[in-house]
Scaffold this active site. Structure first.
Site, short mmCIF file in Angstrom:
data_model
loop_
_atom_site.label_atom_id
_atom_site.label_comp_id
_atom_site.label_asym_id
_atom_site.label_seq_id
_atom_site.Cartn_x
_atom_site.Cartn_y
_atom_site.Cartn_z
N HIS A 31 -2.97 1.35 6.72
CA HIS A 31 -2.98 1.48 5.26
C HIS A 31 -2.67 3.11 4.94
O HIS A 31 -2.92 4.04 5.82
CB HIS A 31 -4.65 1.26 5.10
CG HIS A 31 -5.10 1.51 3.86
ND1 HIS A 31 -4.58 0.68 2.68
CD2 HIS A 31 -6.07 2.04 3.13
CE1 HIS A 31 -4.95 0.85 1.63
NE2 HIS A 31 -6.05 1.64 1.84
N CYS A 73 0.81 -1.31 -0.12
CA CYS A 73 -0.03 0.04 -0.26
C CYS A 73 0.95 1.29 -0.20
O CYS A 73 0.37 2.20 -0.50
CB CYS A 73 -0.94 0.17 1.19
SG CYS A 73 -0.24 -0.18 2.86
#
Length: 320
Positions: free
Chosen positions: A163, A88
């Site tokens: 994230h 990510c």
């Protein structure tokens, strides 16, 4: 999202400006990344022009529809889904730099972005994470995985997943690029006179406001122009014009910026270094001096005490 699954070959990366700046340097992109401790306009002034914000937060399951803004299924720019764990950070960088018009970049990155033109977000994400050279660049900034503790039956606390997402301007609006969402999220137009940062600050502050007071489960990074060329040019011009006082002030900024780059380089060298040889030498030294058994017993006792304290506080400990 960064989790525990390493089967994809992508390793975890830190939310560190030195790591992101080195990643951009490896991609031959002339931008740098800095930590943000405030969204106050005065604090952001020295970082202008800012191209994007990278926001790191603890991931929790969320509704399929965005809680703020609205999906833009017809988004014409660059957007890729995250299709593997641990990628990510690089995916956030790709979603950011892929939407900066005229940005210089290396030939491999240019070819990759060109190759994915016209692909849907999921296929584009698969193409990006299947790129061996990009994965190698990403993994080069992660600590070497020299020792595995799998199969030793050691208790561990369940790891939270974190994230990275991006906020940036595109065609007069502020967008949110989250590789786990179906489409980019459009947060509306911004005032051209005030700039996109003011609009993004409101969005990010509202999101941070959803966390409990004092929460430290997020961080914010700014992707901006490298200030060194600008500062160097200012210094030369001020010196040539005889403005010694202002030139001295610029020199202080240059020194601070150069010191920061040296610190980043040193920290990245530590991240790349394997400490297996040092660990082996320390264990061998303890064994030769007859202290290894005592050290092992001491470590086992400390681990048992730590587990007992966690159980007393009601914290869960999952068994491998």
């Amino acid at each position: 999202m960064s989790g525990e699954d390493e089967s994809s070959g992508w390793q975890l990366t830190e939310s560190d400006p030195g790591v992101f700046t080195e990643l951009l340097k490896s991609l031959e992109v002339p931008l740098v990344v800095d930590d943000l401790y405030s969204l106050d306009p005065a604090f952001l002034a020295d970082l202008q022009p800012i191209h994007a914000f990278i926001f790191l937060f603890k991931w929790v399951p969320s509704p399929s529809e965005p809680t703020a803004g609205e999906y833009d299924p017809e988004f014409p720019g660059f957007f890729a889904h995250q299709v593997v764990n641990n990628a990510c950070a690089t995916l956030a960088v790709m979603n950011a730099i892929g939407n900066i018009p005229g940005l210089p970049m290396g030939p491999q990155l240019t070819d990759l972005i060109g190759f994915t033109t016209g692909m849907d977000p999921n296929t584009r994400g698969m193409a990006i994470t299947s790129s061996d050279w990009l994965r190698e660049v990403h993994n080069s900034l992660s600590p070497p995985q020299a020792i595995s503790l799998d199969g030793l039956g050691l208790p561990k606390q369940t790891e939270d997943a974190y994230h990275f997402i991006v906020y940036m301007p595109y065609m007069g609006s502020v967008y949110e690029f989250d590789g786990l969402k179906n489409f980019p999220v459009r947060h509306g137009a911004y005032d051209e006179r005030q700039g996109w940062v003011d609009k993004a600050r409101e969005i990010i502050e509202a999101r941070i406001g959803t966390y409990p007071p004092g929460a430290l489960e997020f961080s914010l990074l700014a992707v901006h122009e490298d200030p060194l060329p600008r500062l160097q040019k200012q210094f030369v011009e001020l010196q040539a014009g005889g403005n010694e006082s202002e030139a001295a002030q610029v020199m202080v900024k240059l020194s601070d910026e150069s010191a920061k780059r040296e610190r980043w380089a040193f920290e990245n060298s530590l991240r790349r270094h394997s400490y297996l040889g040092l660990i082996h030498s320390l264990l061998l030294s303890l064994a030769k001096t007859g202290k290894l058994d005592a050290a092992r017993e001491g470590a086992k006792k400390a681990l048992d005490e730590r587990i007992a304290r966690k159980k007393e506080r009601g914290e869960s400990m999952d068994e491998d």
